[in-house]
Design a protein around this motif. Sequence first.
Motif, short mmCIF file in Angstrom:
data_model
loop_
_atom_site.label_atom_id
_atom_site.label_comp_id
_atom_site.label_asym_id
_atom_site.label_seq_id
_atom_site.Cartn_x
_atom_site.Cartn_y
_atom_site.Cartn_z
N UNK A 1 45.74 -3.84 38.17
CA UNK A 1 46.81 -4.74 38.12
C UNK A 1 46.51 -6.05 37.72
N UNK A 2 45.59 -6.62 38.66
CA UNK A 2 44.84 -7.77 38.39
C UNK A 2 44.33 -8.13 36.98
N UNK A 3 43.71 -7.12 36.44
CA UNK A 3 43.22 -7.17 35.30
C UNK A 3 44.10 -6.99 34.18
N UNK A 4 45.04 -6.35 34.21
CA UNK A 4 46.28 -6.40 33.26
C UNK A 4 46.74 -7.48 33.00
N UNK A 5 47.20 -8.35 34.35
CA UNK A 5 47.60 -9.65 34.00
C UNK A 5 46.86 -10.69 33.49
N UNK A 6 45.59 -10.55 34.10
CA UNK A 6 44.43 -11.61 33.41
C UNK A 6 44.49 -11.22 31.88
N UNK A 7 44.30 -10.08 31.42
CA UNK A 7 43.99 -9.77 30.21
C UNK A 7 45.43 -10.08 29.39
N UNK A 8 46.70 -10.11 29.95
CA UNK A 8 47.83 -10.51 29.10
C UNK A 8 47.75 -12.00 28.95
N UNK A 9 47.34 -12.57 30.17
CA UNK A 9 47.14 -14.41 29.91
C UNK A 9 46.36 -14.67 28.74
N UNK A 10 45.27 -13.83 28.77
CA UNK A 10 44.09 -14.09 27.82
C UNK A 10 44.50 -13.79 26.45
N UNK A 11 45.47 -12.55 26.25
CA UNK A 11 45.94 -12.42 24.95
C UNK A 11 46.82 -13.35 24.27
N UNK A 12 47.55 -14.15 25.44
CA UNK A 12 48.41 -15.24 24.98
C UNK A 12 47.72 -16.39 24.47
N UNK A 13 46.81 -16.63 25.19
CA UNK A 13 45.85 -18.05 24.76
C UNK A 13 44.63 -17.79 23.80
N UNK A 14 44.11 -16.61 23.48
CA UNK A 14 43.23 -16.51 22.65
C UNK A 14 43.36 -16.52 21.27
N UNK A 15 44.81 -15.82 20.90
CA UNK A 15 44.96 -15.77 19.27
C UNK A 15 45.00 -17.23 18.69
#
Length: 139
Positions: free
Chosen positions: A115-129
Amino acid sequence: GTKCSECAGEAGAWVASFVVLTVVLLFAYYLLNSPVTAKASVMLATTCVMGMTVQMLQSLGIVGSIPVDWPSELSTIFDAMKVLLLDLDSLGFSCVAGSAPSRYASSGLFFPVAAVMIVGLGVASQGLPQRLSGWKWQR
């Protein structure tokens, strides 16, 4: 099972499976992302068919776990489908985790960590593009 057996390479298989799954999920994200597949109804239908197929194969694995003397042809199919049930003990997880307490702790921590990884990857996918816009796939 109930018998102890020698661990022969299961730890490497677990690590390799994790790496392959991560790569497959990354490619699936980019191939099924809405800007790429905005009008791909064939892709949506294929995804739905694959999901239903996996669900049906998992159901076969569940039926195969019922303690009934199945004919040998059916029990071979049922045994193969048990892999999709994600039963960690049958997949050799004890060879990776070690002792019983560490197996219990790692399986208990799996879902909170996921769950923490999914939230972290979701935040990263919003910032990285925005930062990696030069790497955008061309249609």
